[in-house]
Design a protein around this motif. Structure first.
Motif, PDB file in Angstrom:
ATOM      1  N   LEU A  28     111.128 -28.205 -25.197  1.00 17.07           N
ATOM      2  CA  LEU A  28     111.395 -26.818 -24.791  1.00 17.07           C
ATOM      3  C   LEU A  28     112.031 -25.965 -25.884  1.00 17.07           C
ATOM      4  O   LEU A  28     112.018 -24.749 -25.801  1.00 17.07           O
ATOM      5  CB  LEU A  28     112.285 -26.805 -23.546  1.00 17.07           C
ATOM      6  N   GLY A  29     112.628 -26.573 -26.882  1.00 18.31           N
ATOM      7  CA  GLY A  29     113.248 -25.813 -27.969  1.00 18.31           C
ATOM      8  C   GLY A  29     114.662 -25.392 -27.635  1.00 18.31           C
ATOM      9  O   GLY A  29     115.364 -26.030 -26.846  1.00 18.31           O
ATOM     10  N   ASN A  30     115.083 -24.295 -28.237  1.00 25.37           N
ATOM     11  CA  ASN A  30     116.423 -23.762 -28.001  1.00 25.37           C
ATOM     12  C   ASN A  30     116.499 -23.218 -26.581  1.00 25.37           C
ATOM     13  O   ASN A  30     115.517 -22.689 -26.059  1.00 25.37           O
ATOM     14  CB  ASN A  30     116.749 -22.662 -29.002  1.00 25.37           C
ATOM     15  N   ILE A  31     117.681 -23.320 -25.988  1.00 24.81           N
ATOM     16  CA  ILE A  31     117.870 -22.876 -24.609  1.00 24.81           C
ATOM     17  C   ILE A  31     119.006 -21.867 -24.561  1.00 24.81           C
ATOM     18  O   ILE A  31     120.112 -22.142 -25.015  1.00 24.81           O
ATOM     19  CB  ILE A  31     118.196 -24.066 -23.684  1.00 24.81           C
ATOM     20  N   CYS A  32     118.709 -20.709 -23.983  1.00 23.24           N
ATOM     21  CA  CYS A  32     119.719 -19.678 -23.763  1.00 23.24           C
ATOM     22  C   CYS A  32     119.911 -19.519 -22.266  1.00 23.24           C
ATOM     23  O   CYS A  32     118.936 -19.430 -21.516  1.00 23.24           O
ATOM     24  CB  CYS A  32     119.269 -18.350 -24.374  1.00 23.24           C
ATOM     25  N   ILE A  33     121.157 -19.488 -21.835  1.00 24.51           N
ATOM     26  CA  ILE A  33     121.495 -19.206 -20.441  1.00 24.51           C
ATOM     27  C   ILE A  33     122.139 -17.830 -20.408  1.00 24.51           C
ATOM     28  O   ILE A  33     123.113 -17.582 -21.123  1.00 24.51           O
ATOM     29  CB  ILE A  33     122.451 -20.265 -19.868  1.00 24.51           C
ATOM     30  N   ALA A  34     121.590 -16.934 -19.597  1.00 27.67           N
ATOM     31  CA  ALA A  34     122.071 -15.553 -19.563  1.00 27.67           C
ATOM     32  C   ALA A  34     122.403 -15.139 -18.136  1.00 27.67           C
ATOM     33  O   ALA A  34     121.678 -15.470 -17.194  1.00 27.67           O
ATOM     34  CB  ALA A  34     121.012 -14.618 -20.145  1.00 27.67           C
ATOM     35  N   SER A  35     123.495 -14.400 -18.005  1.00 26.84           N
ATOM     36  CA  SER A  35     123.931 -13.915 -16.708  1.00 26.84           C
ATOM     37  C   SER A  35     124.928 -12.786 -16.922  1.00 26.84           C
ATOM     38  O   SER A  35     125.406 -12.579 -18.034  1.00 26.84           O
ATOM     39  CB  SER A  35     124.586 -15.053 -15.915  1.00 26.84           C
ATOM     40  N   ARG A  36     125.242 -12.085 -15.848  1.00 29.68           N
ATOM     41  CA  ARG A  36     126.276 -11.043 -15.938  1.00 29.68           C
ATOM     42  C   ARG A  36     127.630 -11.646 -16.267  1.00 29.68           C
ATOM     43  O   ARG A  36     128.454 -11.022 -16.916  1.00 29.68           O
ATOM     44  CB  ARG A  36     126.383 -10.283 -14.608  1.00 29.68           C
ATOM     45  N   THR A  37     127.871 -12.871 -15.805  1.00 27.46           N
ATOM     46  CA  THR A  37     129.158 -13.526 -16.000  1.00 27.46           C
ATOM     47  C   THR A  37     129.019 -14.610 -17.065  1.00 27.46           C
ATOM     48  O   THR A  37     128.569 -15.721 -16.779  1.00 27.46           O
ATOM     49  CB  THR A  37     129.662 -14.134 -14.675  1.00 27.46           C
ATOM     50  N   LEU A  38     129.403 -14.266 -18.273  1.00 31.00           N
ATOM     51  CA  LEU A  38     129.248 -15.179 -19.407  1.00 31.00           C
ATOM     52  C   LEU A  38     130.035 -16.471 -19.212  1.00 31.00           C
ATOM     53  O   LEU A  38     129.585 -17.543 -19.613  1.00 31.00           O
ATOM     54  CB  LEU A  38     129.674 -14.468 -20.692  1.00 31.00           C
ATOM     55  N   ALA A  39     131.180 -16.391 -18.565  1.00 32.33           N
ATOM     56  CA  ALA A  39     132.006 -17.586 -18.345  1.00 32.33           C
ATOM     57  C   ALA A  39     131.265 -18.628 -17.514  1.00 32.33           C
ATOM     58  O   ALA A  39     131.419 -19.836 -17.742  1.00 32.33           O
ATOM     59  CB  ALA A  39     133.319 -17.207 -17.667  1.00 32.33           C
ATOM     60  N   LEU A  61     121.923 -24.698 -27.681  1.00 39.11           N
ATOM     61  CA  LEU A  61     122.162 -24.376 -26.277  1.00 39.11           C
ATOM     62  C   LEU A  61     123.280 -23.350 -26.298  1.00 39.11           C
ATOM     63  O   LEU A  61     124.392 -23.645 -26.744  1.00 39.11           O
ATOM     64  CB  LEU A  61     122.568 -25.631 -25.504  1.00 39.11           C
ATOM     65  N   TYR A  62     122.980 -22.134 -25.864  1.00 39.17           N
ATOM     66  CA  TYR A  62     123.952 -21.056 -25.992  1.00 39.17           C
ATOM     67  C   TYR A  62     123.817 -20.065 -24.848  1.00 39.17           C
ATOM     68  O   TYR A  62     122.882 -20.144 -24.052  1.00 39.17           O
ATOM     69  CB  TYR A  62     123.785 -20.355 -27.350  1.00 39.17           C
ATOM     70  N   SER A  63     124.765 -19.132 -24.768  1.00 38.11           N
ATOM     71  CA  SER A  63     124.785 -18.168 -23.672  1.00 38.11           C
ATOM     72  C   SER A  63     124.772 -16.738 -24.205  1.00 38.11           C
ATOM     73  O   SER A  63     125.165 -16.490 -25.355  1.00 38.11           O
ATOM     74  CB  SER A  63     126.032 -18.381 -22.817  1.00 38.11           C
ATOM     75  N   ARG A  64     124.337 -15.839 -23.345  1.00 38.41           N
ATOM     76  CA  ARG A  64     124.359 -14.405 -23.644  1.00 38.41           C
ATOM     77  C   ARG A  64     124.630 -13.646 -22.346  1.00 38.41           C
ATOM     78  O   ARG A  64     124.135 -14.037 -21.287  1.00 38.41           O
ATOM     79  CB  ARG A  64     123.021 -13.921 -24.212  1.00 38.41           C
ATOM     80  N   PRO A  65     125.375 -12.553 -22.441  1.00 39.09           N
ATOM     81  CA  PRO A  65     125.550 -11.714 -21.245  1.00 39.09           C
ATOM     82  C   PRO A  65     124.275 -10.919 -20.994  1.00 39.09           C
ATOM     83  O   PRO A  65     123.586 -10.512 -21.933  1.00 39.09           O
ATOM     84  CB  PRO A  65     126.712 -10.790 -21.626  1.00 39.09           C
ATOM     85  N   LEU A  66     123.951 -10.691 -19.705  1.00 43.40           N
ATOM     86  CA  LEU A  66     122.743  -9.932 -19.380  1.00 43.40           C
ATOM     87  C   LEU A  66     122.850  -9.318 -18.000  1.00 43.40           C
ATOM     88  O   LEU A  66     123.179 -10.012 -17.032  1.00 43.40           O
ATOM     89  CB  LEU A  66     121.510 -10.851 -19.427  1.00 43.40           C
ATOM     90  N   THR A  81     115.753 -14.177 -28.518  1.00 43.65           N
ATOM     91  CA  THR A  81     115.818 -15.628 -28.342  1.00 43.65           C
ATOM     92  C   THR A  81     114.478 -16.295 -28.633  1.00 43.65           C
ATOM     93  O   THR A  81     114.393 -17.527 -28.633  1.00 43.65           O
ATOM     94  CB  THR A  81     116.253 -15.993 -26.908  1.00 43.65           C
ATOM     95  N   GLU A  82     113.455 -15.483 -28.866  1.00 46.54           N
ATOM     96  CA  GLU A  82     112.089 -15.981 -29.100  1.00 46.54           C
ATOM     97  C   GLU A  82     111.668 -16.944 -27.994  1.00 46.54           C
ATOM     98  O   GLU A  82     111.055 -17.984 -28.244  1.00 46.54           O
ATOM     99  CB  GLU A  82     111.976 -16.633 -30.481  1.00 46.54           C
ATOM    100  N   SER A  83     111.982 -16.558 -26.760  1.00 48.95           N
ATOM    101  CA  SER A  83     111.682 -17.410 -25.611  1.00 48.95           C
ATOM    102  C   SER A  83     110.234 -17.265 -25.179  1.00 48.95           C
ATOM    103  O   SER A  83     109.746 -16.167 -24.944  1.00 48.95           O
ATOM    104  CB  SER A  83     112.609 -17.062 -24.441  1.00 48.95           C
ATOM    105  N   ALA A  84     109.565 -18.407 -25.076  1.00 50.86           N
ATOM    106  CA  ALA A  84     108.196 -18.444 -24.572  1.00 50.86           C
ATOM    107  C   ALA A  84     108.182 -18.569 -23.050  1.00 50.86           C
ATOM    108  O   ALA A  84     107.212 -18.208 -22.406  1.00 50.86           O
ATOM    109  CB  ALA A  84     107.441 -19.611 -25.188  1.00 50.86           C
ATOM    110  N   ILE A  85     109.291 -19.099 -22.497  1.00 50.30           N
ATOM    111  CA  ILE A  85     109.395 -19.320 -21.056  1.00 50.30           C
ATOM    112  C   ILE A  85     110.707 -18.710 -20.561  1.00 50.30           C
ATOM    113  O   ILE A  85     111.758 -18.908 -21.169  1.00 50.30           O
ATOM    114  CB  ILE A  85     109.392 -20.826 -20.716  1.00 50.30           C
ATOM    115  N   VAL A  86     110.620 -17.985 -19.453  1.00 47.52           N
ATOM    116  CA  VAL A  86     111.806 -17.446 -18.792  1.00 47.52           C
ATOM    117  C   VAL A  86     111.839 -18.023 -17.383  1.00 47.52           C
ATOM    118  O   VAL A  86     110.871 -17.893 -16.626  1.00 47.52           O
ATOM    119  CB  VAL A  86     111.770 -15.904 -18.731  1.00 47.52           C
TER     120      VAL A  86
END
Length: 114
Positions: A28-39, A61-66, A81-86
């Protein structure tokens, strides 16, 4: 072919999905988890690391606010994030916004709330 996975949402289902994705991050490659609540995102990441569920430690494996209702912001994050899959694991009311961003970027859209 670009890889990378963007998980939107940081609830219980996102927690499980992140663990399973990390166990398969060699594919799957790099994974970003994004949400309004970064914590919450960071808590999931801490859990994945603590349990040793990262298959390939060279992948990130990292996070971003969204705010996923903000379509341009979601488009930017998919591109950054160069994401191919969301995988949309947020509340049902964000479905159409995330889907629109995926259509604009060409990312594959997976949701559990539709």
């Amino acid at each position: 072919m670009k890889k990378n996975l963007l998980i939107i949402g940081a609830g219980g289902v996102a927690h499980v999905a992140a663990h399973k994705a990390a166990m398969n991050n060699a594919v799957l490659g790099n994974i970003c988890i994004a949400s309004r609540t970064l914590a919450k995102c960071d808590g999931i990441i801490d859990s994945v690391r603590r349990k040793g569920h990262i298959q390939d430690p060279t992948k990130t494996l990292y996070s971003r606010p969204l705010d996923a209702l903000d379509i341009p912001a979601t488009v930017r994050l998919i591109r950054e994030t160069e994401s191919a899959i969301v995988i949309n694991l947020g509340a049902a009311f964000i479905n159409m916004s995330v889907l629109e961003a995926c259509l604009e970027t060409g990312a594959v859209y997976i949701a559990t709330a539709i």
